[in-house]
Write an enzyme that holds these catalytic residues in place. Structure first.
Site, PDB file in Angstrom:
ATOM      1  N   GLU A 146     -12.052   1.293  17.279  1.00 50.33           N
ATOM      2  CA  GLU A 146     -13.203   1.557  16.412  1.00 50.33           C
ATOM      3  C   GLU A 146     -14.266   0.448  16.532  1.00 50.33           C
ATOM      4  O   GLU A 146     -13.913  -0.685  16.849  1.00 50.33           O
ATOM      5  CB  GLU A 146     -12.744   1.728  14.946  1.00 50.33           C
ATOM      6  N   ASP A 180      -8.655   7.447   8.802  1.00 51.92           N
ATOM      7  CA  ASP A 180      -9.665   6.491   8.326  1.00 51.92           C
ATOM      8  C   ASP A 180      -9.845   5.362   9.344  1.00 51.92           C
ATOM      9  O   ASP A 180     -10.771   4.564   9.211  1.00 51.92           O
ATOM     10  CB  ASP A 180      -9.206   5.909   6.974  1.00 51.92           C
ATOM     11  N   HIS A 205     -13.332   4.133   8.169  1.00 52.32           N
ATOM     12  CA  HIS A 205     -12.590   2.937   7.741  1.00 52.32           C
ATOM     13  C   HIS A 205     -13.094   2.413   6.384  1.00 52.32           C
ATOM     14  O   HIS A 205     -13.572   1.286   6.285  1.00 52.32           O
ATOM     15  CB  HIS A 205     -12.672   1.834   8.805  1.00 52.32           C
ATOM     16  N   ARG A 226      -3.766   1.315  10.754  1.00 55.38           N
ATOM     17  CA  ARG A 226      -4.477   0.821  11.929  1.00 55.38           C
ATOM     18  C   ARG A 226      -4.492   1.922  12.995  1.00 55.38           C
ATOM     19  O   ARG A 226      -3.459   2.554  13.255  1.00 55.38           O
ATOM     20  CB  ARG A 226      -3.798  -0.435  12.492  1.00 55.38           C
ATOM     21  N   ASP A 237      11.201   2.126   7.221  1.00 52.37           N
ATOM     22  CA  ASP A 237      10.782   0.719   7.299  1.00 52.37           C
ATOM     23  C   ASP A 237      11.900  -0.052   7.968  1.00 52.37           C
ATOM     24  O   ASP A 237      12.998   0.472   8.150  1.00 52.37           O
ATOM     25  CB  ASP A 237      10.513   0.173   5.873  1.00 52.37           C
ATOM     26  N   ILE A 243       0.844  -1.200   0.000  1.00 51.14           N
ATOM     27  CA  ILE A 243       0.000   0.000   0.000  1.00 51.14           C
ATOM     28  C   ILE A 243       0.879   1.250   0.000  1.00 51.14           C
ATOM     29  O   ILE A 243       0.633   2.205  -0.747  1.00 51.14           O
ATOM     30  CB  ILE A 243      -0.960  -0.018   1.212  1.00 51.14           C
TER      31      ILE A 243
HETATM   32  C1  DGY Z   1      -7.855  -4.409   5.714  1.00 53.07           C
HETATM   33  O1  DGY Z   1      -8.043  -5.087   4.699  1.00 53.07           O
HETATM   34  O2  DGY Z   1      -7.077  -4.748   6.602  1.00 53.07           O
HETATM   35  C2  DGY Z   1      -8.637  -3.161   5.828  1.00 53.07           C
HETATM   36  O3  DGY Z   1      -8.285  -2.392   6.906  1.00 53.07           O
HETATM   37  C3  DGY Z   1     -10.114  -3.456   5.804  1.00 53.07           C
HETATM   38  O4  DGY Z   1     -10.609  -2.758   4.689  1.00 53.07           O
END
Ligand code: DGY
Length: 325
Positions: free
Chosen positions: A272, A267, A290, A243, A182, A163
């Site tokens: 949550e 997000d 989220h 997260r 990282d 991502i």
């Molecule tokens: C994930 O895939 O871990 C996301 O946070 C849920 O959309």
């Protein structure tokens, strides 16, 4: 041969539910009744159904107690998410239960959400939207709602996985300079000119925007705390679509209130769907529910991936393609 019994905790896209019903003796939760919030309840239903597979989603608490309470018939827990911090993988393995997830197919959509939050924070989009909806906008004005541009800003990506790398590509289109922190430096063909940092302090004091892409769990818990926020330049932006637990909410709220952090876009939240109410008092934070991977295309792809994992193990007796190691 009877079809394997599959307990599904959530309402899923229609095509995915149809395929689940075709390949498995699927016990669907078509009304999305919120019993998935309790691990004990999931285990109870798995026992009643004598389930062989359980398809859960991000946030469904498959902790050690819930895993211990599953019936011996369960061979696989599949999560409809890339993240698996809601599953005690060690406890599952100890019981001989395979855990699988849905990586790759949601990387672009989640990076899009990070980009959306970055733009909302930089350009005060949430504030502007609230102004218009409240009927309080009085027309264009030279000094109204001035944000900052992303052009030539230094973007710091914490966690340069799939991502993070998609986000880096998008941000290059905004002429941003990419920095990343990282555990490991990437090979040049994946790094694509991004600057690697092996030191938190240097990373935080260099960048103008941080975008968080680290997994949840103890290792990253409250990583962005008061001390680290203080090391960022005044006026920096914070984005989190990874997260919620990796940000110390009280510290971020204080930094947003003082203006040390200009704005944030979130997000995901610690605990949550409960959101720290301190955020609601602030104009300079964009809050999304989220929806990182929430596109029609991505959720279908995640569903297909989840079912491929289940089919491989329960029907074909093979190693699932996306088993969590
Ligand atoms: C994930 O895939 O871990 C996301 O946070 C849920 O959309």
């Amino acid at each position: 041969m009877p079809k394997p019994v599959l307990l599904i905790t959530r309402k899923l896209p229609e095509a995915i539910e149809a395929r689940a019903a075709q390949d498995f003796d699927a016990r669907l939760n078509t009304k999305d009744d919120p019993w998935f919030r309790s691990g004990a309840e999931i285990a109870k239903r798995a026992n009643e159904a004598k389930a062989e597979g359980v398809l859960i989603a991000a946030g469904d608490p498959m902790n050690a107690e819930a895993i211990a309470a599953l019936p011996a018939s369960v061979k696989i827990i599949t999560t409809f998410s890339v993240g698996y911090d809601h599953i005690d993988v060690k406890a599952a393995k100890a019981r001989g239960i395979t855990v699988t997830n849905t990586p790759d197919v949601l990387s672009f959509a989640t990076a899009e959400t990070a980009m959306t939050l970055m733009l909302m924070a930089a350009r005060r989009a949430g504030e502007g939207e609230r102004l218009v909806r409240a009927g309080k906008w009085e027309g264009w004005a030279p000094t109204q709602l001035m944000g900052v541009t992303l052009e030539k800003k230094k973007l710091g990506i914490l966690g340069m996985g799939r991502i993070g790398r998609e986000l880096a590509q998008m941000a290059r289109g905004f002429s941003m300079e990419i920095h990343y922190r990282d555990i490991n430096k990437l090979p040049p063909e994946l790094e694509l000119g991004a600057v690697y940092h092996d030191d938190d302090d240097k990373f935080l004091s260099t960048i103008d925007v941080i975008s968080m892409h680290v997994p949840g769990g103890d290792a990253t818990r409250k990583w962005l705390n008061a001390e680290r926020l203080a090391k960022m330049k005044k006026g920096s932006l914070v984005v989190n679509s990874g997260r919620g637990g990796s940000v110390d909410d009280e510290a971020l709220i204080a930094a947003l209130a003082s203006g040390h952090i200009r704005a944030a876009g979130l997000d995901v939240y610690d605990g949550e769907p409960v959101v720290n109410p301190g955020y609601f008092k602030l104009e300079n934070v964009a809050l999304l529910p989220h929806l990182g991977s929430a596109t029609i295309e991505t959720r279908d792809a995640m569903g297909r991936r989840a079912l491929d994992n289940l089919f491989a193990l329960l029907v074909e007796g093979k190693e699932p393609p996306h088993a969590v190691k």
